[in-house]
Design a protein around this motif. Structure first.
Motif, PDB file in Angstrom:
ATOM      1  N   ARG A  63       1.625   7.974 -24.453  1.00 42.16           N
ATOM      2  CA  ARG A  63       0.502   8.106 -23.536  1.00 42.16           C
ATOM      3  C   ARG A  63       1.008   7.972 -22.104  1.00 42.16           C
ATOM      4  NH1 ARG A  63      -4.496   7.331 -25.742  1.00 42.16           N
ATOM      5  NH2 ARG A  63      -5.156   8.367 -23.812  1.00 42.16           N
ATOM      6  N   SER A  64       0.227   8.478 -21.154  1.00 44.41           N
ATOM      7  CA  SER A  64       0.626   8.438 -19.747  1.00 44.41           C
ATOM      8  C   SER A  64      -0.612   8.262 -18.877  1.00 44.41           C
ATOM      9  CB  SER A  64       1.347   9.745 -19.368  1.00 44.41           C
ATOM     10  OG  SER A  64       1.459   9.880 -17.970  1.00 44.41           O
ATOM     11  N   ASN A  65      -0.456   7.573 -17.750  1.00 41.15           N
ATOM     12  CA  ASN A  65      -1.576   7.417 -16.809  1.00 41.15           C
ATOM     13  C   ASN A  65      -1.991   8.756 -16.199  1.00 41.15           C
ATOM     14  OD1 ASN A  65      -1.703   4.656 -17.156  1.00 41.15           O
ATOM     15  ND2 ASN A  65      -0.257   4.225 -15.495  1.00 41.15           N
ATOM     16  N   LEU A  68      -2.386  19.384 -11.865  1.00 45.01           N
ATOM     17  CA  LEU A  68      -1.433  18.651 -12.702  1.00 45.01           C
ATOM     18  C   LEU A  68      -0.269  18.115 -11.882  1.00 45.01           C
ATOM     19  CD1 LEU A  68      -1.371  20.898 -15.891  1.00 45.01           C
ATOM     20  CD2 LEU A  68      -2.257  18.575 -15.711  1.00 45.01           C
ATOM     21  N   ASN A  69       0.242  18.942 -10.980  1.00 41.68           N
ATOM     22  CA  ASN A  69       1.351  18.498 -10.129  1.00 41.68           C
ATOM     23  C   ASN A  69       0.921  17.352  -9.220  1.00 41.68           C
ATOM     24  OD1 ASN A  69       3.315  20.291 -11.100  1.00 41.68           O
ATOM     25  ND2 ASN A  69       2.558  21.942  -9.797  1.00 41.68           N
ATOM     26  N   ASP A 124       2.117  13.200  -9.402  1.00 37.36           N
ATOM     27  CA  ASP A 124       2.654  12.473  -8.241  1.00 37.36           C
ATOM     28  C   ASP A 124       1.798  11.252  -7.905  1.00 37.36           C
ATOM     29  OD1 ASP A 124       4.673  14.332  -8.032  1.00 37.36           O
ATOM     30  OD2 ASP A 124       3.647  15.555  -6.533  1.00 37.36           O
ATOM     31  N   ALA A 125       0.478  11.413  -8.061  1.00 36.18           N
ATOM     32  CA  ALA A 125      -0.441  10.331  -7.683  1.00 36.18           C
ATOM     33  C   ALA A 125      -0.639   9.305  -8.797  1.00 36.18           C
ATOM     34  CB  ALA A 125      -1.795  10.914  -7.286  1.00 36.18           C
ATOM     35  N   SER A 127      -9.045  15.189  -9.549  1.00 35.02           N
ATOM     36  CA  SER A 127      -8.623  14.117  -8.652  1.00 35.02           C
ATOM     37  C   SER A 127      -9.236  12.801  -9.081  1.00 35.02           C
ATOM     38  CB  SER A 127      -9.032  14.431  -7.209  1.00 35.02           C
ATOM     39  OG  SER A 127     -10.433  14.345  -7.065  1.00 35.02           O
ATOM     40  N   ASP A 128      -8.746  11.715  -8.505  1.00 34.58           N
ATOM     41  CA  ASP A 128      -9.246  10.403  -8.885  1.00 34.58           C
ATOM     42  C   ASP A 128     -10.534  10.042  -8.151  1.00 34.58           C
ATOM     43  OD1 ASP A 128      -8.114  10.190  -6.419  1.00 34.58           O
ATOM     44  OD2 ASP A 128      -6.819   8.481  -6.872  1.00 34.58           O
ATOM     45  N   ASP A 129     -11.033  10.933  -7.282  1.00 36.17           N
ATOM     46  CA  ASP A 129     -12.277  10.639  -6.581  1.00 36.17           C
ATOM     47  C   ASP A 129     -13.490  11.331  -7.213  1.00 36.17           C
ATOM     48  OD1 ASP A 129     -11.977  13.274  -5.899  1.00 36.17           O
ATOM     49  OD2 ASP A 129     -11.810  12.948  -3.739  1.00 36.17           O
ATOM     50  N   GLY A 130     -13.266  11.966  -8.388  1.00 39.50           N
ATOM     51  CA  GLY A 130     -14.375  12.582  -9.104  1.00 39.50           C
ATOM     52  C   GLY A 130     -14.684  14.007  -8.684  1.00 39.50           C
ATOM     53  N   THR A 131     -13.866  14.607  -7.799  1.00 41.26           N
ATOM     54  CA  THR A 131     -14.087  15.992  -7.375  1.00 41.26           C
ATOM     55  C   THR A 131     -13.925  16.931  -8.563  1.00 41.26           C
ATOM     56  OG1 THR A 131     -13.245  15.486  -5.166  1.00 41.26           O
ATOM     57  CG2 THR A 131     -13.327  17.811  -5.808  1.00 41.26           C
TER      58      THR A 131
END
Length: 219
Positions: A67-69, A167-168, A172-173, A204-208
């Motif tokens: 598994r991966s974050n 994905l890229n 990175d994030a 994205s992590d902001d829900g976009t």
């Protein structure tokens, strides 16, 4: 009426309503499906729910599950039915999986529209709850095959460049990317059953979210 009895009857009523809905949607897609096939499909889903199966992790054969974050999460949902899969965000591996489906499509009935036939394949296996037959002793990799078909649709569709960029960026994030097919019924044309396949890319992590939509017609 005692509370325990009320809960049992309430649970049974919900189960009956759920089975009735499942049966109707199954028969809409495959009119000649038998009562036994409907019952078997329903029980696969109920058993998976009872033992807590929620996600399938796609990984190379012979390698341990990792598994991966920042993994890619794939989901196909059609009302209360769904398959939920996680894939490591390795672009090279994802492209290889996409190529695998090109070979697998040769096993499907001939079609002038490979995207339509792939969506039909996914709908049939989703309705059968086929992805819940992946117990190790069966050597039945149905969930992996469904994820392969889903990835091919995504990575050869109009959102491909957005998916690759997401994905890229996610790798990175250090956050995950979600790709969802949300299928809903539509009023059919004469001689066809129509479904709306809505694509949701949560990049994205902001829900976009980025959205796309395709109409699929089934004879």
């Amino acid at each position: 009426m005692g509370e325990a009895k009320w809960k049992r009857e309430h649970t049974q009523a919900n189960a009956d309503a759920g089975f009735k809905d499942y049966s109707a949607r199954y028969r809409k897609f495959i009119s000649k499906v038998s009562d036994m096939e409907i019952g078997e499909g329903w029980m696969r889903g109920e058993l998976a729910k009872a033992i807590g199966i929620d996600m399938l992790v796609l990984h190379p054969r012979g390698e341990p599950v990792r598994r991966s974050n920042c993994e890619l999460k794939l989901e196909l949902r059609y009302y209360h039915l769904h398959v939920f899969t996680a894939v490591l965000p390795d672009i090279g591996r994802i492209d290889a999986i996409v190529r695998d489906w090109v070979e697998m499509m040769k096993l499907l009935p001939p079609s002038k529209d490979r995207r339509n036939s792939t969506r039909d394949f996914l709908m049939e296996w989703l309705l059968e709850n086929r992805h819940y037959t992946d117990e190790p002793h069966t050597q039945n990799h149905s969930g992996a095959i469904m994820a392969t078909a889903m990835l091919w649709l995504h990575m050869t569709g109009p959102l491909e460049r957005f998916i690759r960029a997401a994905l890229n960026k996610a790798k990175d994030a250090g956050h995950s990317t979600a790709l969802v097919f949300e299928v809903t019924d539509m009023p059919g044309l004469i001689g066809h059953k129509a479904y709306n396949w809505r694509t949701i890319l949560n990049a994205s992590d902001d829900g976009t979210e980025i959205h796309g939509s395709t109409i699929n017609l089934t004879s």
